[in-house]
Scaffold this motif. Structure first.
Motif, short mmCIF file in Angstrom:
data_model
loop_
_atom_site.label_atom_id
_atom_site.label_comp_id
_atom_site.label_asym_id
_atom_site.label_seq_id
_atom_site.Cartn_x
_atom_site.Cartn_y
_atom_site.Cartn_z
N VAL A 58 0.85 -1.19 0.00
CA VAL A 58 0.00 0.00 0.00
C VAL A 58 0.89 1.24 0.00
CG1 VAL A 58 -1.87 1.23 1.15
CG2 VAL A 58 -1.71 -1.27 1.35
N VAL A 59 0.77 2.07 -1.03
CA VAL A 59 1.54 3.31 -1.12
C VAL A 59 0.71 4.42 -0.49
CG1 VAL A 59 2.72 4.92 -2.64
CG2 VAL A 59 2.62 2.50 -3.23
N SER A 60 1.24 5.01 0.58
CA SER A 60 0.52 6.06 1.31
C SER A 60 1.44 7.27 1.46
CB SER A 60 0.11 5.53 2.69
OG SER A 60 -0.48 6.55 3.46
N PRO A 61 0.93 8.49 1.24
CA PRO A 61 1.81 9.66 1.23
C PRO A 61 2.24 10.15 2.61
CG PRO A 61 -0.44 10.34 0.84
CD PRO A 61 -0.46 8.84 0.91
N LEU A 62 1.61 9.67 3.67
CA LEU A 62 1.87 10.24 4.99
C LEU A 62 2.44 9.20 5.96
CD1 LEU A 62 -1.23 12.53 5.39
CD2 LEU A 62 1.10 13.22 4.93
N ILE A 63 3.70 9.35 6.28
CA ILE A 63 4.36 8.45 7.22
C ILE A 63 3.67 8.49 8.57
CG2 ILE A 63 6.50 8.15 8.55
CD1 ILE A 63 8.05 8.97 6.05
N ALA A 64 3.23 9.69 8.99
CA ALA A 64 2.66 9.86 10.33
C ALA A 64 1.44 8.99 10.56
CB ALA A 64 2.31 11.33 10.54
N LEU A 65 0.71 8.65 9.48
CA LEU A 65 -0.54 7.91 9.66
C LEU A 65 -0.39 6.40 9.51
CD1 LEU A 65 -2.94 10.32 7.82
CD2 LEU A 65 -2.91 9.81 10.24
N MET A 66 0.74 5.97 8.98
CA MET A 66 0.90 4.53 8.73
C MET A 66 0.77 3.71 10.01
SD MET A 66 4.00 4.36 6.00
CE MET A 66 3.95 5.27 4.46
N LYS A 67 1.37 4.23 11.09
CA LYS A 67 1.34 3.50 12.37
C LYS A 67 -0.09 3.27 12.82
CE LYS A 67 2.90 3.84 17.16
NZ LYS A 67 3.53 4.72 18.18
N ASP A 68 -0.95 4.32 12.73
CA ASP A 68 -2.35 4.17 13.15
C ASP A 68 -3.11 3.23 12.23
OD1 ASP A 68 -2.23 5.75 15.42
OD2 ASP A 68 -2.61 7.60 14.33
N GLN A 69 -2.84 3.33 10.92
CA GLN A 69 -3.54 2.46 9.98
C GLN A 69 -3.20 0.99 10.25
OE1 GLN A 69 -2.00 4.43 6.51
NE2 GLN A 69 -3.89 5.55 6.13
N VAL A 70 -1.93 0.72 10.50
CA VAL A 70 -1.50 -0.65 10.78
C VAL A 70 -2.02 -1.10 12.14
CG1 VAL A 70 0.53 -2.08 11.25
CG2 VAL A 70 0.51 -0.58 9.26
N GLY A 71 -2.03 -0.17 13.13
CA GLY A 71 -2.58 -0.50 14.44
C GLY A 71 -4.05 -0.91 14.36
N ALA A 72 -4.81 -0.22 13.51
CA ALA A 72 -6.23 -0.56 13.34
C ALA A 72 -6.38 -1.93 12.70
CB ALA A 72 -6.91 0.51 12.47
N LEU A 73 -5.50 -2.27 11.75
CA LEU A 73 -5.55 -3.60 11.13
C LEU A 73 -5.24 -4.68 12.17
CD1 LEU A 73 -3.76 -2.78 7.76
CD2 LEU A 73 -6.10 -3.59 7.99
N HIS A 74 -4.23 -4.45 12.99
CA HIS A 74 -3.91 -5.42 14.05
C HIS A 74 -5.10 -5.64 14.97
CE1 HIS A 74 0.73 -4.63 13.74
NE2 HIS A 74 0.25 -5.31 12.72
N MET A 75 -5.82 -4.55 15.28
CA MET A 75 -6.96 -4.66 16.17
C MET A 75 -8.07 -5.51 15.54
SD MET A 75 -7.14 -3.56 19.23
CE MET A 75 -6.05 -2.16 19.25
N ASN A 76 -8.10 -5.57 14.22
CA ASN A 76 -9.07 -6.42 13.53
C ASN A 76 -8.54 -7.83 13.28
OD1 ASN A 76 -11.16 -4.56 13.34
ND2 ASN A 76 -10.41 -3.69 11.42
N GLY A 77 -7.31 -8.10 13.75
CA GLY A 77 -6.75 -9.44 13.58
C GLY A 77 -6.09 -9.65 12.24
N ILE A 78 -5.64 -8.56 11.58
CA ILE A 78 -5.03 -8.65 10.24
C ILE A 78 -3.53 -8.39 10.37
CG2 ILE A 78 -4.97 -7.63 7.94
CD1 ILE A 78 -7.97 -6.94 8.35
N GLN A 79 -2.73 -9.26 9.73
CA GLN A 79 -1.28 -9.15 9.83
C GLN A 79 -0.76 -8.11 8.84
OE1 GLN A 79 -1.55 -13.22 9.06
NE2 GLN A 79 -0.48 -13.86 10.92
N PHE A 127 -2.94 19.85 7.91
CA PHE A 127 -3.53 18.80 8.74
C PHE A 127 -4.68 18.16 7.97
CE2 PHE A 127 -6.67 17.41 11.91
CZ PHE A 127 -5.88 16.61 12.71
N GLY A 128 -4.59 16.86 7.75
CA GLY A 128 -5.80 16.28 7.19
C GLY A 128 -5.69 15.11 6.27
N MET A 129 -4.80 15.14 5.27
CA MET A 129 -4.84 14.07 4.28
C MET A 129 -4.70 12.71 4.97
SD MET A 129 -2.44 13.07 1.08
CE MET A 129 -2.80 14.43 0.02
N GLY A 130 -5.68 11.86 4.76
CA GLY A 130 -5.62 10.53 5.33
C GLY A 130 -6.00 10.43 6.79
N ILE A 131 -6.41 11.56 7.40
CA ILE A 131 -6.84 11.50 8.80
C ILE A 131 -8.02 10.54 8.88
CG2 ILE A 131 -7.99 12.79 10.64
CD1 ILE A 131 -5.07 13.35 10.55
#
Length: 707
Positions: A68-89, A294-298
């Motif tokens: 997944v190509v995403s322009p914002l490094i700051a949001l990757m951690k949260d996006q991956v954290g949400a996937l982990h919470m759903n049981g996705i590796q 502030f905003g893209m991908g929030i």
């Protein structure tokens, strides 16, 4: 983690298992099938429409790794954290990690442990990363915020233009490009620049029905914002400002009033900026005063309102920014403060910078201004920009709720312009109105303005009405405010057309114009939020802090609302709540059920009978040692009803010893009767008749439950 099942299952099975939803939103399943068939795909779906699911479910179903190509490094951690919470590796891969951490991620990708890898375009395009990718079984490339690839787009990023190398290096790997905002020109550009092969293009409706749209006059903005916030306590929202200085001063003023507010802009220290964003995502700060930095991908789903302190410079930006509200599908409010001064500021900025596409930017600014000035349904204007027709007015914007009645105000405009010209374009608004109304004030007489030809030409119009008309004339460009000359009024860009070229001006009478008061949401768009919802929200925040994730990652507001409405008191019942998937049931189900059970019991003790309480009352009496017959007598219920409660409680995991409630001899005789006559659709009457009424329905229910 939940281990992905075989892909003989359907996409809906994955949706329920990992996300807790029974049905896809419009178009999601068709997009998923397009990707599974191996076809390149372009997706235009509004913010909050569920774009991520469109590539995450194929990532789970396909055998390899999705990048997944995403322009914002700051949001990757949260996006991956949400996937982990759903049981996705999943993992993210960026410059914030050590080389040892990155090597570990590479190993996991090569061995097939990970299903999704988030990476920035800068990192992706390095030679070393391409060497690593050549060792991986790739299933899909997902390009998020794909409008960044197009110079026609509103958020062009040069590094995105190099992403065509993905198709050159890995021609057999399908690509999906996703964006929330792109006009026709940008859509075509995305597919071309990525080198896609005959892509399937999906354009979802841009109609976000849950967002109310409102435009208010630009005076007294801070007072109006404070009124809005007082009507929406403990809710999250974003206030977009044009300048960095505005974000800081507005946040300070709101803090003085006791609001939980912070500011965010590009010139902040990166660490402070990251901490501020994190605090907002985690509900530690409720109000973010921010520039467009502030905003893209929030991905914060529970933003309940977005305010624009200044008008954005184009409709794409405006649409994307208001789209950060109500991503969970619940009602949300958007407010745009508008004055013609904002338009003038943008034009000055463009004239100073003189960009290559100046004409295009001016045209887009004009469309944005037309939206703000409109006296027709705002949603129809917004959707038409994205080539979508809304046949009927939306009913959820300020114009639809309070239709404008216009009249020919050309003569009024000419009187005001004449007075401005005859005073040498030197007087501010209030003094101009005094002149038009024929006032004998000291300022009028000292300036000799009682001698000009237009003195008293508008004496038949009230002072406040004149203020309204002049504000409208400023907003449409007939009059300008000379800020550098003590707010004197002068001729605007349309002045000569109105005075000399027959240009007609439509005005709205003050009683029909938008009031500078933030209105309350209509009852029918309000979500049902009782004290149980608030208790669940507090618990969610507590769990989020324990897990070190934003609160909405635990459950969205709409899931909490469904939970508060259904009031499940058993694990089985909790599974029926929208948004409760397997992993979250395992992680958080017990805590939420305890909170709901405690709430229901409290209501029972207060003499009420809330939904879900009847089984809990039976459970309490059982735990106090009463028999089925005694509970039935105490509650004035049949033994069959009480036994039914206990069977359901036992099935749902409560500690109910059903075997001890029935004599072994009686149990065997009833089992034989059930075997003899059967239990069609669970009906016990044939069994009761077969046994000639020797055993009551309570005992029959217990045995049936044990079977």
């Amino acid at each position: 983690m939940i281990v992905p099942t075989s892909n003989t299952q359907q996409p809906t099975d994955y949706l329920k298992r990992y996300y807790g939803y029974d049905r896809f939103r419009p178009m999601q399943e068709a997009i998923i099938q397009s990707i599974l068939s191996g076809r390149d795909t372009v997706v235009l779906m509004p913010t909050g429409g569920g774009k991520s699911v469109c590539f995450q479910i194929p990532a789970l179903m396909l055998p390899g790794l999705t990048v997944v190509v995403s322009p914002l490094i700051a949001l990757m951690k949260d996006q991956v954290g949400a996937l982990h919470m759903n049981g996705i590796q999943a993992a993210f891969y960026n410059s914030t990690q050590t080389s040892k951490e990155q090597r570990g991620i590479e190993t996991d990708c090569i061995s097939g442990k990970l299903k999704l890898l988030y990476v920035s375009p800068e990192k992706l395009l390095t030679e070393s990363f391409f060497q690593f990718l050549s060792l991986v079984n790739l299933s899909l490339f997902a390009i998020d915020e794909a409008h960044c690839i197009s110079s026609w787009g509103h958020d062009f990023r040069p590094e995105y233009t190099q992403l065509h190398v993905l198709k050159e290096q890995f021609p057999t790997v399908p690509t999906i490009a996703l964006t929330a905002t792109a006009d026709k020109l940008t859509r075509q550009d995305i597919a071309t620049r990525l080198g896609m092969n005959d892509p399937a293009i999906f354009v979802d409706s841009f109609n976000r029905k849950n967002l109310s749209l409102q435009v208010l006059p630009g005076q007294n903005r801070i007072q109006q914002i404070i009124r809005l916030l007082q009507q929406k306590p403990d809710t999250s929202g974003i206030i977009y400002c044009l300048s960095r200085k505005s974000t800081e001063s507005l946040a300070a003023k709101l803090q003085e009033k006791g609001f939980s507010a912070a500011f965010y802009h590009a010139k902040m220290d990166p660490e402070d900026r990251s901490k501020t964003q994190e605090a907002f995502l985690r509900d530690d700060v409720r109000i973010m005063c921010a520039t467009i930095a502030f905003g893209m991908g929030i991905d914060k789903s529970n933003v309940r309102w977005v305010i624009h302190y200044n008008m954005p410079k184009n409709i794409e930006s405006f649409y994307q920014e208001i789209g950060r509200a109500g991503r969970d599908g619940a009602a949300a409010q958007t407010v745009l403060f508008y004055s013609f001064a904002d338009v003038a500021t943008y034009k000055d900025m463009l004239a100073e910078n003189n960009p290559a596409n100046l004409g295009l930017q001016l045209a887009k600014l004009e469309r944005m201004q037309q939206y703000a000035d409109a006296h027709t349904c705002r949603r129809q204007i917004l959707l038409s920009y994205f080539s979508e027709e809304l046949p009927d007015p939306c009913g959820n914007c300020d114009v639809c709720r309070d239709p404008r009645v216009t009249f020919d105000g050309t003569v009024l405009a000419q009187k005001a312009l004449s007075a401005i010209i005859r005073t040498g374009e030197r007087v501010p608004m209030n003094l101009l109105i005094d002149i038009l109304r024929g006032s004998r004030s000291q300022q009028v007489l000292q300036g000799g303005y009682d001698q000009i030809k237009t003195y008293g030409a508008g004496r038949d119009i009230r002072f406040e009405d004149w203020r309204s008309y002049i504000h409208q004339l400023i907003n449409i460009g007939v009059i300008e405010i000379a800020y550098e000359q003590h707010y004197a009024l002068r001729r605007g860009i349309l002045a000569d057309q109105v005075l000399y070229k027959g240009r007609k001006i439509d005005l709205v009478r003050p009683d029909d114009a938008p009031k500078p008061v933030v209105e309350k949401s209509r009852a029918k768009t309000e979500t049902q939020r009782d004290d149980l919802f608030e208790r669940l929200r507090v618990l969610r925040k507590q769990l989020a802090d324990e897990q070190n994730v934003p609160a909405y990652v635990i459950f969205t507001d709409t899931t909490l609302e469904d939970m508060a409405r259904q009031r499940p008191t058993t694990p089985d019942a909790l599974r029926n709540v929208s948004g409760v998937g397997e992993r979250k049931q395992q992680l958080f189900g017990k805590r939420f059920l305890e909170e709901i059970v405690g709430y229901v019991r409290g209501r029972v003790e207060a003499g009420q009978k809330p939904k879900g309480s009847t089984q809990l009352i039976t459970l309490d009496l059982y735990n106090n040692g009463l028999t089925v017959e005694e509970i039935a007598a105490e509650r004035q219920l049949t033994t069959g009803s009480v036994a039914g409660h206990l069977v359901q409680l036992a099935k749902s995991g409560y500690d109910i010893d059903l075997i001890s409630l029935i004599d072994p001899f009686e149990r065997r005789e009833i089992e034989k009767a059930i075997a003899a006559v059967g239990m069609e659709e669970g009906r016990l009457k044939p069994v009761f008749d077969y046994l000639e009424g020797r055993y009551d329905y309570g005992k029959l229910t217990l045995v049936a439950g044990l079977l």
